[in-house]
Design a protein around this motif. Structure first.
Motif, short mmCIF file in Angstrom:
data_model
loop_
_atom_site.label_atom_id
_atom_site.label_comp_id
_atom_site.label_asym_id
_atom_site.label_seq_id
_atom_site.Cartn_x
_atom_site.Cartn_y
_atom_site.Cartn_z
N ARG A 293 0.67 -1.06 -0.14
CA ARG A 293 0.05 -0.13 -0.08
C ARG A 293 0.99 1.02 -0.04
NH1 ARG A 293 -2.14 -0.48 6.28
NH2 ARG A 293 -0.19 0.02 7.28
N GLY A 294 0.31 2.53 -0.59
CA GLY A 294 1.04 3.65 -0.53
C GLY A 294 0.19 4.57 0.55
N TYR A 295 1.06 5.40 0.71
CA TYR A 295 0.45 6.53 1.80
C TYR A 295 1.19 7.95 1.49
CZ TYR A 295 5.27 6.09 4.11
OH TYR A 295 6.49 5.85 4.22
N LEU A 296 0.37 9.01 1.92
CA LEU A 296 0.86 10.33 1.70
C LEU A 296 0.67 11.05 3.03
CD1 LEU A 296 -0.98 11.36 -1.65
CD2 LEU A 296 1.34 11.22 -1.15
N LYS B 89 20.37 35.96 17.30
CA LYS B 89 19.48 34.71 16.38
C LYS B 89 18.07 35.31 16.94
CE LYS B 89 21.57 30.83 17.71
NZ LYS B 89 21.85 29.53 17.43
N ILE B 90 17.23 36.20 15.82
CA ILE B 90 15.97 36.55 16.30
C ILE B 90 14.95 35.26 16.25
CG2 ILE B 90 14.02 38.08 15.38
CD1 ILE B 90 16.18 39.87 14.25
N ASP B 91 15.21 34.52 15.44
CA ASP B 91 14.63 33.26 15.23
C ASP B 91 15.55 32.15 15.46
OD1 ASP B 91 12.22 34.34 14.26
OD2 ASP B 91 13.35 34.42 12.23
N LYS B 92 15.40 31.47 16.77
CA LYS B 92 16.54 30.53 17.33
C LYS B 92 16.13 29.06 16.65
CE LYS B 92 17.41 32.83 21.70
NZ LYS B 92 18.03 33.72 21.27
N THR B 93 14.65 29.00 16.25
CA THR B 93 14.22 27.61 15.33
C THR B 93 13.69 28.10 14.39
OG1 THR B 93 12.40 27.50 16.82
CG2 THR B 93 14.23 26.43 17.63
N VAL B 94 13.37 26.98 13.34
CA VAL B 94 12.72 27.40 12.29
C VAL B 94 11.67 26.25 12.35
CG1 VAL B 94 14.39 26.01 10.74
CG2 VAL B 94 12.56 27.48 9.77
N THR B 95 10.54 26.67 12.06
CA THR B 95 9.40 25.41 11.76
C THR B 95 8.72 25.77 10.29
OG1 THR B 95 8.47 26.18 14.09
CG2 THR B 95 6.96 25.18 12.68
N SER B 96 8.92 24.42 9.66
CA SER B 96 8.55 24.49 8.32
C SER B 96 7.20 23.39 8.12
CB SER B 96 9.82 23.78 7.60
OG SER B 96 10.28 22.54 8.25
N ILE B 97 6.93 23.25 6.95
CA ILE B 97 5.96 22.50 6.37
C ILE B 97 6.66 21.23 5.82
CG2 ILE B 97 4.09 21.85 4.81
CD1 ILE B 97 3.35 25.15 5.11
N LYS B 98 6.00 20.11 6.03
CA LYS B 98 6.62 18.70 5.58
C LYS B 98 5.75 18.02 4.71
CE LYS B 98 8.85 14.36 6.85
NZ LYS B 98 9.42 13.58 7.69
N VAL B 99 6.14 17.70 3.52
CA VAL B 99 5.09 16.68 2.73
C VAL B 99 5.81 15.49 2.75
CG1 VAL B 99 4.15 16.80 0.45
CG2 VAL B 99 4.26 18.78 1.84
N PHE B 100 5.25 14.17 2.76
CA PHE B 100 6.06 12.90 2.36
C PHE B 100 4.95 11.87 1.88
CE2 PHE B 100 4.44 13.29 6.71
CZ PHE B 100 3.94 11.96 6.93
N GLY B 101 5.63 10.82 1.20
CA GLY B 101 4.98 9.94 0.80
C GLY B 101 5.79 8.47 0.83
N GLY B 102 5.05 7.53 0.80
CA GLY B 102 5.76 6.33 0.55
C GLY B 102 5.02 5.19 0.36
N TYR B 103 5.94 4.13 0.24
CA TYR B 103 5.21 2.69 -0.27
C TYR B 103 5.63 1.54 0.51
CZ TYR B 103 3.40 -0.75 -3.60
OH TYR B 103 2.84 -1.85 -4.12
N TRP C 126 8.72 -3.56 5.72
CA TRP C 126 9.57 -2.88 4.71
C TRP C 126 8.85 -1.82 3.82
CZ3 TRP C 126 14.41 -3.07 6.31
CH2 TRP C 126 14.81 -4.26 6.79
N GLY C 127 9.56 -0.68 3.61
CA GLY C 127 9.03 0.19 2.71
C GLY C 127 9.92 1.22 2.41
N VAL C 128 9.49 2.05 1.65
CA VAL C 128 10.37 3.33 0.98
C VAL C 128 9.44 4.70 1.24
CG1 VAL C 128 11.73 1.99 -0.73
CG2 VAL C 128 9.66 3.10 -1.31
#
Length: 194
Positions: A29-32, A53-67, A73-75
């Protein structure tokens, strides 16, 4: 506060028990997935000092998918967009300045999974990552850094509804960068299996 925590734990256990029988076990099966990532920042630019460092950390958007080939086991492939972070500094001749950095990281990895029970599993990921950082300053010192290196990750996954999972993981995108988001990233998010 204790009552609130107890209520949350009890609710989570109830949801888990209700959906335990309906979790899909069909493979392959796959996933997103979609989530967020948090990384520390660093600035090491020759000729400037007293970096704030005005911004000591950075928060970001993550997009991922796999099989997933089977329950073990998977990728997986993913993209983290490291949002802009800001800093200010003084130069060697005491001139004040400002700067910012942004970038992204992409990875491709194999994934080994260890089911703990019907709702929980632990996993590790090993692969390769490409990272890009761009730093600009108000005094004309600008840098671009690219890095291709090893990628690794480890995390926990909780199935809270059929085909829906919540993830919490640690990732490492190659080596630490001189400027901007660093290589150690903590990620969280949800994924949908199809």
């Amino acid at each position: 506060m204790r009552k609130l925590v107890l209520a949350l734990v009890t609710s989570a256990a109830g949801i888990t028990a209700v959906h335990a029988q309906t979790r899909p076990q069909d493979f392959p099966r796959g996933y997103l997935g979609l989530g967020g990532a948090v990384a520390g920042t660093a600035y090491n630019i020759k000729g400037i000092g007293n970096v704030n460092k005005i911004d000591k950390t950075v928060t970001s958007i993550k997009v991922f998918g796999g099989y997933e080939f089977d329950p073990i086991w998977g990728v997986e492939a993913g993209y983290d967009n490291f949002s802009r972070t800001n800093f200010d500094f003084t130069t060697g001749n005491f001139q004040a300045g400002t700067g910012n950095s942004d970038g992204y990281g992409v990875y491709f990895a194999s994934k080994g999974r260890y089911p703990i029970n019907d709702q929980w599993e632990a996993y590790v990921k090993l692969g390769v990552a490409f990272s890009h950082r761009r730093t600009s300053t108000s005094v004309g010192l600008n840098f671009k850094e690219d890095d291709t290196g090893p990628y690794g990750g480890a995390g926990l996954q909780w199935s809270f509804y059929p085909r829906w999972d919540f993830i919490l993981e640690y990732e490492r995108f190659g080596k630490n960068k001189p400027n901007g988001a660093q290589a150690d990233v903590f990620s969280f998010g949800t994924r949908y299996s199809f």
